[in-house]
Design a protein around this motif. Structure first.
Motif, PDB file in Angstrom:
ATOM      1  N   VAL A  18      75.612  79.626  46.011  1.00 20.96           N
ATOM      2  CA  VAL A  18      74.419  80.286  46.556  1.00 20.96           C
ATOM      3  C   VAL A  18      73.440  79.236  47.075  1.00 20.96           C
ATOM      4  N   LEU A  19      72.382  79.700  47.703  1.00 22.79           N
ATOM      5  CA  LEU A  19      71.346  78.818  48.259  1.00 22.79           C
ATOM      6  C   LEU A  19      71.976  77.729  49.127  1.00 22.79           C
ATOM      7  N   ILE A  20      72.861  78.158  50.004  1.00 28.88           N
ATOM      8  CA  ILE A  20      73.583  77.225  50.876  1.00 28.88           C
ATOM      9  C   ILE A  20      72.693  76.903  52.072  1.00 28.88           C
ATOM     10  N   ARG A  21      72.424  75.618  52.245  1.00 29.03           N
ATOM     11  CA  ARG A  21      71.537  75.170  53.321  1.00 29.03           C
ATOM     12  C   ARG A  21      72.142  73.949  53.992  1.00 29.03           C
ATOM     13  N   ALA A  22      72.060  73.910  55.310  1.00 27.49           N
ATOM     14  CA  ALA A  22      72.484  72.738  56.085  1.00 27.49           C
ATOM     15  C   ALA A  22      71.227  72.045  56.581  1.00 27.49           C
ATOM     16  N   LEU A  23      71.078  70.784  56.222  1.00 28.21           N
ATOM     17  CA  LEU A  23      69.924  69.987  56.626  1.00 28.21           C
ATOM     18  C   LEU A  23      70.358  68.972  57.674  1.00 28.21           C
ATOM     19  N   ASN A  24      69.666  68.968  58.795  1.00 26.71           N
ATOM     20  CA  ASN A  24      69.929  67.992  59.838  1.00 26.71           C
ATOM     21  C   ASN A  24      69.088  66.759  59.503  1.00 26.71           C
ATOM     22  N   VAL A  36      74.862  69.271  53.464  1.00 24.54           N
ATOM     23  CA  VAL A  36      74.990  70.671  53.101  1.00 24.54           C
ATOM     24  C   VAL A  36      74.745  70.744  51.603  1.00 24.54           C
ATOM     25  N   LEU A  37      73.795  71.585  51.205  1.00 25.03           N
ATOM     26  CA  LEU A  37      73.444  71.764  49.797  1.00 25.03           C
ATOM     27  C   LEU A  37      73.906  73.141  49.339  1.00 25.03           C
ATOM     28  N   ALA A  38      74.385  73.212  48.104  1.00 23.51           N
ATOM     29  CA  ALA A  38      74.787  74.494  47.537  1.00 23.51           C
ATOM     30  C   ALA A  38      74.603  74.449  46.026  1.00 23.51           C
ATOM     31  N   THR A  39      74.392  75.614  45.449  1.00 30.89           N
ATOM     32  CA  THR A  39      74.204  75.736  44.006  1.00 30.89           C
ATOM     33  C   THR A  39      75.293  76.627  43.419  1.00 30.89           C
TER      34      THR A  39
END
Length: 118
Positions: A18-24, A36-39
């Motif tokens: 969950v809380l999947i985010r791609a940061l440039n 890419v962050l994920a929990t």
């Protein structure tokens, strides 16, 4: 969303991350272009998510240059060169707080749409 990052996000979501985010992070660090962050809920789920990312990218001919933290499972780092995947348990994500640390980075949130034919 770039195909590699989309593949990573889908793989993570398929293992209930969950809380999947791609940061440039281009221009903010020289170590990668994207994070890419994920929990995940626990270490086993983090390991399963990491395995899935490696398998799906492997199908595309993309292989991790380095994997860190897999055995411990609290924070798994998969280094694919231009993209680094960080899979955290909830406690570790809060502890390291990459979301705030890299707040200058443009962010894309990933939400599973459920409309693909796979």
């Amino acid at each position: 969303m770039e195909k590699t990052i989309e593949t990573i996000c889908k793989a993570l979501a398929s293992k209930k991350a969950v809380l999947i985010r791609a940061l440039n992070v281009r221009g903010l660090t020289s170590i990668a272009d994207d994070f890419v962050l994920a929990t995940t809920r626990n270490k086993k789920q983090a390991q399963a998510a990491a395995d899935e990312v490696e398998e799906k990218l492997g199908d595309l001919g993309i292989h991790a240059l380095r994997v860190e933290g897999y055995r411990e499972g609290d924070w798994i780092l998969l280094d694919f060169g231009d993209v680094i995947v960080h899979i955290f348990t909830d406690e570790e994500r809060r502890r390291y707080d990459f979301d705030t640390l890299w707040k200058e980075a443009p962010v894309e949130e990933y939400h599973e749409t459920g409309d693909d034919d796979e």
